[in-house]
Scaffold this motif. Structure first.
Motif, mmCIF file in Angstrom:
data_model
loop_
_atom_site.group_PDB
_atom_site.id
_atom_site.type_symbol
_atom_site.label_atom_id
_atom_site.label_comp_id
_atom_site.label_asym_id
_atom_site.label_seq_id
_atom_site.Cartn_x
_atom_site.Cartn_y
_atom_site.Cartn_z
ATOM 1 N N SER A 92 19.242 30.237 15.064
ATOM 2 C CA SER A 92 20.173 31.282 15.482
ATOM 3 C C SER A 92 21.274 31.447 14.441
ATOM 4 O O SER A 92 22.105 30.561 14.252
ATOM 5 C CB SER A 92 20.789 30.915 16.836
ATOM 6 O OG SER A 92 21.806 31.832 17.184
ATOM 7 N N ASP A 93 21.266 32.591 13.777
ATOM 8 C CA ASP A 93 22.237 32.886 12.715
ATOM 9 C C ASP A 93 23.232 33.942 13.198
ATOM 10 O O ASP A 93 23.363 35.012 12.597
ATOM 11 C CB ASP A 93 21.490 33.348 11.463
ATOM 12 C CG ASP A 93 22.408 33.555 10.260
ATOM 13 O OD1 ASP A 93 23.474 32.920 10.210
ATOM 14 O OD2 ASP A 93 22.049 34.367 9.382
ATOM 15 N N GLU A 94 23.916 33.652 14.292
ATOM 16 C CA GLU A 94 24.890 34.591 14.830
ATOM 17 C C GLU A 94 26.003 34.818 13.807
ATOM 18 O O GLU A 94 26.556 33.871 13.266
ATOM 19 C CB GLU A 94 25.459 34.080 16.152
ATOM 20 C CG GLU A 94 24.456 34.088 17.287
ATOM 21 C CD GLU A 94 25.081 33.780 18.634
ATOM 22 O OE1 GLU A 94 25.327 34.731 19.405
ATOM 23 O OE2 GLU A 94 25.319 32.587 18.905
ATOM 24 N N GLY A 95 26.313 36.077 13.555
ATOM 25 C CA GLY A 95 27.270 36.409 12.507
ATOM 26 C C GLY A 95 26.603 36.607 11.159
ATOM 27 O O GLY A 95 27.246 37.015 10.188
ATOM 28 N N ASN A 96 25.289 36.289 11.100
ATOM 29 C CA ASN A 96 24.488 36.488 9.875
ATOM 30 C C ASN A 96 25.059 35.768 8.657
ATOM 31 O O ASN A 96 24.958 36.259 7.523
ATOM 32 C CB ASN A 96 24.339 37.982 9.576
ATOM 33 C CG ASN A 96 23.523 38.702 10.617
ATOM 34 O OD1 ASN A 96 22.469 38.231 11.035
ATOM 35 N ND2 ASN A 96 24.007 39.858 11.063
ATOM 36 N N LYS A 97 25.630 34.590 8.868
ATOM 37 C CA LYS A 97 26.217 33.839 7.751
ATOM 38 C C LYS A 97 25.167 33.404 6.735
ATOM 39 O O LYS A 97 25.379 33.511 5.523
ATOM 40 C CB LYS A 97 26.980 32.627 8.293
ATOM 41 C CG LYS A 97 28.221 32.984 9.102
ATOM 42 C CD LYS A 97 28.944 31.728 9.600
ATOM 43 C CE LYS A 97 30.175 32.102 10.413
ATOM 44 N NZ LYS A 97 30.887 30.902 10.920
ATOM 45 N N VAL A 98 24.048 32.890 7.233
ATOM 46 C CA VAL A 98 23.001 32.430 6.314
ATOM 47 C C VAL A 98 22.290 33.620 5.669
ATOM 48 O O VAL A 98 21.938 33.588 4.490
ATOM 49 C CB VAL A 98 21.999 31.517 7.048
ATOM 50 C CG1 VAL A 98 20.846 31.118 6.116
ATOM 51 C CG2 VAL A 98 22.712 30.271 7.567
ATOM 52 N N ARG A 99 22.087 34.686 6.435
ATOM 53 C CA ARG A 99 21.500 35.909 5.863
ATOM 54 C C ARG A 99 22.355 36.408 4.706
ATOM 55 O O ARG A 99 21.830 36.811 3.656
ATOM 56 C CB ARG A 99 21.379 36.986 6.944
ATOM 57 C CG ARG A 99 20.766 38.295 6.459
ATOM 58 C CD ARG A 99 20.656 39.293 7.593
ATOM 59 N NE ARG A 99 19.538 39.001 8.477
ATOM 60 C CZ ARG A 99 18.298 39.414 8.286
ATOM 61 N NH1 ARG A 99 18.004 40.161 7.216
ATOM 62 N NH2 ARG A 99 17.339 39.116 9.143
ATOM 63 N N LYS A 100 23.657 36.381 4.892
ATOM 64 C CA LYS A 100 24.581 36.810 3.836
ATOM 65 C C LYS A 100 24.574 35.819 2.678
ATOM 66 O O LYS A 100 24.719 36.205 1.515
ATOM 67 C CB LYS A 100 25.992 36.958 4.401
ATOM 68 C CG LYS A 100 26.141 38.109 5.392
ATOM 69 C CD LYS A 100 27.517 38.121 6.038
ATOM 70 C CE LYS A 100 27.626 39.229 7.078
ATOM 71 N NZ LYS A 100 28.932 39.194 7.794
ATOM 72 N N LEU A 101 24.414 34.523 2.991
ATOM 73 C CA LEU A 101 24.348 33.497 1.952
ATOM 74 C C LEU A 101 23.158 33.746 1.032
ATOM 75 O O LEU A 101 23.256 33.611 -0.189
ATOM 76 C CB LEU A 101 24.243 32.118 2.606
ATOM 77 C CG LEU A 101 24.163 30.895 1.686
ATOM 78 C CD1 LEU A 101 25.445 30.753 0.872
ATOM 79 C CD2 LEU A 101 23.904 29.638 2.501
ATOM 80 N N PHE A 102 22.041 34.136 1.622
ATOM 81 C CA PHE A 102 20.830 34.440 0.849
ATOM 82 C C PHE A 102 20.897 35.825 0.207
ATOM 83 O O PHE A 102 20.134 36.128 -0.690
ATOM 84 C CB PHE A 102 19.599 34.384 1.760
ATOM 85 C CG PHE A 102 19.008 33.017 1.940
ATOM 86 C CD1 PHE A 102 17.754 32.721 1.431
ATOM 87 C CD2 PHE A 102 19.701 32.035 2.616
ATOM 88 C CE1 PHE A 102 17.197 31.463 1.611
ATOM 89 C CE2 PHE A 102 19.155 30.770 2.808
ATOM 90 C CZ PHE A 102 17.902 30.476 2.299
#
Length: 253
Positions: free
Chosen positions: A194-204
């Motif tokens: 669960s990447d709520e806030g899309n922190k890891v998506r943004k990291l990538f």
């Protein structure tokens, strides 16, 4: 049959829309240039046609406005579809990224991160680096048709990925509860983070689609050294992610 249609959806759409578009373009040009000859369709004259499309031309013909409106409508739809195609059709990366590209790509070191899985347990990516190859796929949303097909495709090939020494991990921005429901309904047998806030998506820096409005569907393969060796993105051909990824991991040591 459905899978065959989805795999060829762009060709079907382009051909399906091209036929009425070309038909009304031919009718429109014949009216504008006042001829019944088919040659006008290949004749390199466009000024009056363009003026007619934008409404800057007045012609005394009973069918002019109706034909113009149909032609204009099909043309707009076709141009929008072309935009979708270049944004949705997908990409594959197998060579090292340019040094100026800050996105996670081939040759990049997998960044550290921790997220909760569908059971509410904290999953640290550092705990598995060096032990096995990793397949991390980002998907837009639990329960959507494309995401369900993609998740199930990875589920169905789970044993093959396991034989190849590869752990599957899915990541999207929905809650732990949403992931649990999605995993239960579809018998998902691997972690959904669960990447709520899309922190890891943004990291990538996962590429988005449709001018940034739709989260991208992208798969990353990481070797035991923590290096990205393959990146694949396709918004529409959801099940192709598992197929292409499996071919890559079978070649890893």
């Amino acid at each position: 049959m459905i899978s065959l249609i989805l795999d060829n959806i762009w060709m079907i759409l382009f051909v399906g829309l091209a036929l009425p578009l070309l038909t009304y373009r031919s009718k429109f040009r014949k009216i504008v240039y006042q001829t019944n000859s088919w040659v006008i369709n290949i004749k390199p004259v466009f000024t009056d046609e363009l003026r007619g499309i934008i409404g800057g031309l007045s012609i005394d013909h009973p069918k002019y406005k109706r034909v113009r409106d149909y032609y204009r409508s099909y043309l707009v739809v076709y141009l929008v579809m072309v935009l979708f195609y270049f944004d949705f059709s997908g990409f594959t990366q197998t060579k090292k990224s340019d040094s100026s590209d800050t996105r996670i790509g081939v040759g990049s070191t997998l960044p550290s991160f921790s997220l909760k899985d569908q059971y509410g347990n904290t999953f640290s990516i550092d705990s598995v680096i060096g032990k096995q190859n990793l397949l991390i796929y980002f998907y837009p949303k639990d329960g959507s048709p494309g995401c369900t097909r993609e998740a199930c495709a990875f589920r169905d090939e789970f044993e093959e990925f396991k034989k190849a020494g590869t752990m599957i991990i899915g990541i999207s921005g929905q809650s732990v509860e949403s992931h649990m429901k999605f995993a239960t309904e579809n018998r998902i047998n691997y972690p959904l983070l669960s990447d709520e806030g899309n922190k890891v998506r943004k990291l990538f820096k996962v590429p988005a689609n449709l001018l940034g409005l739709i989260p991208g569907r992208v798969t990353y393969i990481i070797d035991k050294n923590g290096k990205v060796v393959f990146v694949y993105g396709s918004q529409v051909m959801a099940t192709s992610h598992a197929e292409k990824a499996l071919k890559i991991v079978k070649g890893l040591k």
